[in-house]
Design a protein around this motif. Structure first.
Motif, short mmCIF file in Angstrom:
data_model
loop_
_atom_site.label_atom_id
_atom_site.label_comp_id
_atom_site.label_asym_id
_atom_site.label_seq_id
_atom_site.Cartn_x
_atom_site.Cartn_y
_atom_site.Cartn_z
N UNK A 1 60.67 -102.01 60.78
CA UNK A 1 61.81 -102.33 61.64
C UNK A 1 61.29 -102.92 62.93
N UNK A 2 61.75 -104.11 63.29
CA UNK A 2 61.29 -104.79 64.48
C UNK A 2 62.02 -104.28 65.72
N UNK B 1 57.21 -100.19 63.63
CA UNK B 1 57.99 -98.99 63.33
C UNK B 1 58.37 -99.04 61.86
N UNK B 2 58.16 -97.93 61.15
CA UNK B 2 58.47 -97.86 59.73
C UNK B 2 59.43 -96.71 59.48
N UNK B 3 60.59 -97.04 58.90
CA UNK B 3 61.60 -96.04 58.56
C UNK B 3 61.91 -96.16 57.08
N UNK C 1 57.50 -93.52 61.22
CA UNK C 1 56.12 -93.80 61.60
C UNK C 1 56.06 -94.94 62.62
N UNK C 2 55.22 -94.77 63.63
CA UNK C 2 54.96 -95.84 64.59
C UNK C 2 53.46 -96.12 64.62
N UNK D 1 56.57 -89.11 63.65
CA UNK D 1 57.67 -88.41 64.32
C UNK D 1 58.44 -87.63 63.27
N UNK D 2 58.40 -86.30 63.36
CA UNK D 2 59.02 -85.47 62.35
C UNK D 2 60.18 -84.65 62.88
#
Length: 276
Positions: free
Chosen positions: A16-17, A9-11, A113-114, A236-237
């Protein structure tokens, strides 16, 4: 160590784990438990009533489970009845947000983003996601509620008829729970066509209205599923009115991270349990 390294997961360009996301999930579960306790309702864990003073002693897993069990015990009709004052506060908030948003102001746009290795859109369709949520209940509506509750503690009520989702959730961890109607639409027929990645093979697109008066809150979700060489990329928007506080936008990044990470973790659990 990450239990499911297939999921990334990217923020805001930061990986992010799952452990961190799960802790976010537990903290929001605590908010749910405290809300029901404030309304004089029993909080339940493993079929036992919990004392409010014991909330801080619970593990992340127990907080998440207690929120689910408590909501299932109350049922959606009781929850809707209990939270009427919260809905009034939230409806007023949304009317104020739109009132202070200039008519031609661009929407605030947020993405996370995942990436999931080894998973394809076809595999998602083949896996019976409901298997991860069985509790011996045969009622279809309860099964749907269980799924929604497992994805995020702040899903208070969820149902769907045709293209309309009836949802109670806290938008962006901000303010009171809101009673929404989410209209699922065709993004290719709306003004979001220019936001669609040409590689996208599946789209989830919805527009939010207040359930009480069908007031247009000018809030949209656009989720895109893009096949990759080793799995699936999901964008995811969120698109929200300019008057929405930035804290709520950041909070809804976490909401999406919790919701969709929980979904994919449950799918991965099923994949891991299946024989090769």
């Amino acid at each position: 160590m990450t239990v499911y390294p297939e999921l990334t997961v990217t923020i805001d360009n930061r990986p992010v784990q799952w452990e961190e996301i799960k802790h976010w999930k537990a903290k929001r579960a605590l908010v749910v438990l405290q809300l029901f306790a404030d309304y004089g309702q029993k909080v339940i864990l493993k079929n036992q009533t919990l004392l409010q003073d014991a909330f801080h002693d619970l593990s992340d897993d127990d907080l998440i489970q207690a929120a689910k069990e408590t909501k299932l015990a109350l049922g959606p009709n009781k929850i809707l009845e209990l939270l009427q004052d919260e809905f009034k506060k939230s409806d007023e908030m949304w009317h104020q947000i739109i009132a202070r948003t200039p008519q031609d102001a661009p929407l605030k746009e947020m993405h996370i983003q995942l990436d999931v290795k080894g998973l394809t859109i076809t595999k998602i369709a083949q896996i019976n996601i409901q298997n991860g949520f069985k509790t011996g209940l045969s009622n279809k509506e309860i099964a749907i509620l269980e799924k929604a509750y497992d994805l995020h503690p702040e899903h208070y009520v969820f149902s769907q008829k045709r293209n309309i989702q009836d949802v109670v959730e806290t938008f962006g961890e901000y303010g009171s729970p809101t009673h929404f109607n989410l209209m699922m639409l065709d993004a290719k027929e709306e003004k979001f066509l220019d936001k669609i990645d040409p590689r996208t093979k599946k789209i989830i697109f919805g527009k939010g209205l207040l359930a009480s008066d069908q007031f247009d809150i000018q809030q949209y979700a656009l989720h895109q599923f893009i096949p990759t060489k080793d799995g699936l990329h999901v964008d995811l928007g969120l698109f929200a009115p300019a008057g929405v506080p930035d804290t709520a936008i950041v909070g809804h990044q976490r909401h999406f991270a919790i919701e969709f990470s929980s979904l994919f973790i449950n799918i991965l659990k099923q994949m891991h349990s299946q024989p090769e």
